[in-house]
Write a protein that holds these residues in place. Structure first.
Motif, PDB file in Angstrom:
ATOM      1  N   SER A 270      19.689 -39.557  16.719  1.00  0.00           N
ATOM      2  CA  SER A 270      20.284 -38.754  17.791  1.00  0.00           C
ATOM      3  C   SER A 270      21.185 -37.725  17.138  1.00  0.00           C
ATOM      4  O   SER A 270      21.881 -38.035  16.176  1.00  0.00           O
ATOM      5  CB  SER A 270      21.086 -39.653  18.734  1.00  0.00           C
ATOM      6  N   GLU A 271      21.164 -36.507  17.646  1.00  0.00           N
ATOM      7  CA  GLU A 271      21.980 -35.447  17.034  1.00  0.00           C
ATOM      8  C   GLU A 271      22.212 -34.355  18.067  1.00  0.00           C
ATOM      9  O   GLU A 271      21.272 -33.857  18.693  1.00  0.00           O
ATOM     10  CB  GLU A 271      21.257 -34.866  15.827  1.00  0.00           C
ATOM     11  N   SER A 272      23.468 -33.978  18.225  1.00  0.00           N
ATOM     12  CA  SER A 272      23.797 -32.965  19.230  1.00  0.00           C
ATOM     13  C   SER A 272      23.653 -31.541  18.701  1.00  0.00           C
ATOM     14  O   SER A 272      23.426 -30.611  19.460  1.00  0.00           O
ATOM     15  CB  SER A 272      25.228 -33.175  19.720  1.00  0.00           C
ATOM     16  N   PRO A 286      15.021 -25.120   2.357  1.00  0.00           N
ATOM     17  CA  PRO A 286      14.231 -25.577   3.510  1.00  0.00           C
ATOM     18  C   PRO A 286      14.591 -27.012   3.868  1.00  0.00           C
ATOM     19  O   PRO A 286      15.080 -27.774   3.030  1.00  0.00           O
ATOM     20  CB  PRO A 286      12.794 -25.477   2.999  1.00  0.00           C
ATOM     21  N   VAL A 287      14.340 -27.386   5.122  1.00  0.00           N
ATOM     22  CA  VAL A 287      14.725 -28.721   5.575  1.00  0.00           C
ATOM     23  C   VAL A 287      13.584 -29.423   6.301  1.00  0.00           C
ATOM     24  O   VAL A 287      12.682 -28.785   6.849  1.00  0.00           O
ATOM     25  CB  VAL A 287      15.962 -28.663   6.503  1.00  0.00           C
ATOM     26  N   VAL A 288      13.664 -30.739   6.299  1.00  0.00           N
ATOM     27  CA  VAL A 288      12.794 -31.585   7.108  1.00  0.00           C
ATOM     28  C   VAL A 288      13.720 -32.357   8.036  1.00  0.00           C
ATOM     29  O   VAL A 288      14.654 -33.014   7.568  1.00  0.00           O
ATOM     30  CB  VAL A 288      11.979 -32.562   6.238  1.00  0.00           C
ATOM     31  N   VAL A 289      13.504 -32.259   9.343  1.00  0.00           N
ATOM     32  CA  VAL A 289      14.408 -32.904  10.303  1.00  0.00           C
ATOM     33  C   VAL A 289      13.618 -33.669  11.352  1.00  0.00           C
ATOM     34  O   VAL A 289      12.466 -33.354  11.642  1.00  0.00           O
ATOM     35  CB  VAL A 289      15.310 -31.868  11.007  1.00  0.00           C
ATOM     36  N   SER A 290      14.254 -34.670  11.927  1.00  0.00           N
ATOM     37  CA  SER A 290      13.647 -35.371  13.054  1.00  0.00           C
ATOM     38  C   SER A 290      13.734 -34.471  14.284  1.00  0.00           C
ATOM     39  O   SER A 290      14.723 -33.761  14.472  1.00  0.00           O
ATOM     40  CB  SER A 290      14.350 -36.706  13.301  1.00  0.00           C
ATOM     41  N   ALA A 291      12.712 -34.525  15.105  1.00  0.00           N
ATOM     42  CA  ALA A 291      12.634 -33.631  16.274  1.00  0.00           C
ATOM     43  C   ALA A 291      13.430 -34.218  17.427  1.00  0.00           C
ATOM     44  O   ALA A 291      12.866 -34.645  18.451  1.00  0.00           O
ATOM     45  CB  ALA A 291      11.180 -33.412  16.662  1.00  0.00           C
ATOM     46  N   VAL A 292      14.742 -34.242  17.269  1.00  0.00           N
ATOM     47  CA  VAL A 292      15.615 -34.787  18.309  1.00  0.00           C
ATOM     48  C   VAL A 292      16.755 -33.817  18.607  1.00  0.00           C
ATOM     49  O   VAL A 292      17.210 -33.081  17.729  1.00  0.00           O
ATOM     50  CB  VAL A 292      16.221 -36.148  17.897  1.00  0.00           C
ATOM     51  N   GLY A 293      17.207 -33.820  19.868  1.00  0.00           N
ATOM     52  CA  GLY A 293      18.414 -33.115  20.266  1.00  0.00           C
ATOM     53  C   GLY A 293      18.552 -31.705  19.732  1.00  0.00           C
ATOM     54  O   GLY A 293      17.609 -30.892  19.755  1.00  0.00           O
ATOM     55  N   ASP A 301      10.363 -25.001  13.619  1.00  0.00           N
ATOM     56  CA  ASP A 301       9.266 -25.754  13.007  1.00  0.00           C
ATOM     57  C   ASP A 301       8.256 -24.823  12.344  1.00  0.00           C
ATOM     58  O   ASP A 301       7.830 -23.818  12.928  1.00  0.00           O
ATOM     59  CB  ASP A 301       8.580 -26.606  14.076  1.00  0.00           C
ATOM     60  N   ASP A 302       7.886 -25.170  11.122  1.00  0.00           N
ATOM     61  CA  ASP A 302       6.911 -24.409  10.314  1.00  0.00           C
ATOM     62  C   ASP A 302       7.415 -23.036   9.899  1.00  0.00           C
ATOM     63  O   ASP A 302       6.645 -22.225   9.381  1.00  0.00           O
ATOM     64  CB  ASP A 302       5.576 -24.231  11.061  1.00  0.00           C
ATOM     65  N   THR A 310      10.806 -38.842  15.097  1.00  0.00           N
ATOM     66  CA  THR A 310      11.848 -39.757  14.644  1.00  0.00           C
ATOM     67  C   THR A 310      11.272 -41.155  14.456  1.00  0.00           C
ATOM     68  O   THR A 310      10.260 -41.511  15.066  1.00  0.00           O
ATOM     69  CB  THR A 310      13.029 -39.791  15.636  1.00  0.00           C
ATOM     70  N   GLU A 311      11.912 -41.946  13.606  1.00  0.00           N
ATOM     71  CA  GLU A 311      11.452 -43.299  13.273  1.00  0.00           C
ATOM     72  C   GLU A 311      10.082 -43.273  12.603  1.00  0.00           C
ATOM     73  O   GLU A 311       9.322 -44.240  12.692  1.00  0.00           O
ATOM     74  CB  GLU A 311      11.408 -44.191  14.523  1.00  0.00           C
TER      75      GLU A 311
END
Length: 367
Positions: A270-272, A286-293, A301-302, A310-311
């Motif tokens: 979870s991330e605000s 560059p970053v890789v992040v979970s698709a949340v919040g 993306d891309d 996530t998970e």
């Protein structure tokens, strides 16, 4: 000179940035904190501390039992207001500090939403009622992202202002020093379950198995209650020799450590918003992040990085592998990431919005 009383955790990194900015622009400041100061940083900024006690190492996501302790402080808050005579009372965090501000009866009363206060706290009818009450009493409500605005609108019909965290791109900027032949996967997060450091470790172990001949390291910047269990996990997965838990750093040293990163990875549950992600992006990484919040707001993306479910450490490992094998792609994404930060999250623009927030104070109360 406007006098502002801030109800906030004096040790919060986000609060410190806000306080220091207001101090630089000549506002007279005082703070009431439920936690004890870890150092005397506020004295250098000429900020008055109006609370003489507090909880050791208090955290915003305190358990419900601690809310009772917060309520016992409402008389202290009223006394602080009477003694300091502020023009504005501004609570940072919509639940605990927000409730203290709402109960004070003072106006103008500003309320900043920071994340778990609306994403996690309203988990039962009582907590939902607390948030609704606090919003009802607020004259201005401020959030840092679109996702927080959407969540906050579930509890109020009032106008909500979005003021995102800004990044000083003159400090967080690319380094053109020669990098080593070791690919470094890095993250900057508190070592708490919500931020998915365990998922990062799992993804890293998968990556190491997929690319056994590649020199890889994982640098984890941050401290938290999960540190011991996370260190144990790296040993169990056989990646402890390639993992470095680096602790925390001053801003100047943090930038240097970020410059070592080849790829930033943030797999929060979870991330605000994602300030650290913007800081890494501003460094051209560059970053890789979970698709949340709010992570989907700060990363395209891309384009400036990759979103992953996530998970899902396997998916994260695949995107990390893709970036590792393609230096040109890393450079292209890193360049676009910095351009996005400069365009949308420049600190100078944020400063103007924050200062205007107080300068445009309206002489009215909200009931």
């Amino acid at each position: 000179m406007k006098k502002i009383l801030l109800l906030s955790d004096i040790n919060s990194a986000h609060s410190k940035k806000w306080f220091k900015l207001l101090s630089q622009y000549g506002f007279s400041l005082a703070v009431y904190s439920l936690s004890l100061p870890e150092d005397g940083w506020y004295k250098k900024e000429n900020i008055k501390l109006l609370s003489d006690g507090g909880f050791s190492n208090a955290k915003f996501h305190a358990k419900q039992s601690s809310k009772i302790a917060y309520l016992k402080r409402r008389k202290e808050v009223k006394k602080a207001i009477a003694d300091y005579k502020p023009d504005i009372v501004h609570a940072h965090y919509a639940s605990s500090y927000g409730l203290l501000g709402a109960l004070s009866g003072f106006h103008p009363f500003y309320l900043s939403v920071w994340g778990s206060d609306v994403l996690l706290f309203p988990s039962n009818p009582i907590n939902k009622s607390i948030i609704k009450f606090n919003f009802k009493k607020a004259d201005k409500i401020i959030v840092s992202s679109k996702i927080l605005k959407e969540e906050s609108q579930r509890y109020t019909k009032k106008e909500i202002s979005i003021i995102p965290f800004g990044v000083d791109t003159s400090i967080f900027k690319p380094s053109y020093k020669e990098k080593s032949d070791i690919i470094i996967i890095g993250t900057v997060k508190s070592l708490e379950k919500v931020y998915g450091i365990d998922l990062l470790i799992k993804a890293f172990s998968i990556l190491v198995k997929k690319m056994p001949q590649t020199k890889i390291e994982m640098h984890i910047i941050g401290e938290g209650s999960e540190k011991a269990s996370l260190e144990k996990m790296t040993k169990e997965l056989g990646v402890d020799k390639q993992t470095r838990f680096l602790g925390t750093f001053s801003q100047q040293d943090l930038v240097k450590k970020m410059h070592d990163f080849d790829i930033g990875v943030f797999l929060s549950r979870s991330e605000s918003f994602g300030v650290a992600i913007l800081e890494v992006s501003a460094c051209g990484i560059p970053v890789v992040v979970s698709a949340v919040g709010g992570l989907k707001e700060v990363v395209e993306d891309d384009k400036t990085g990759f979103w992953v479910e996530t998970e899902n450490p396997e998916a994260a490992a695949e995107k990390m592998k893709l970036l590792m094998k393609d230096k040109k792609l890393r450079e292209q994404m890193g360049k676009k990431a910095r351009e996005k930060v400069i365009k949308e999250y420049n600190l100078k623009d944020t400063e103007k919005e924050i200062v205007n927030l107080y300068e445009s104070m309206e002489k009215k109360t909200c009931e």
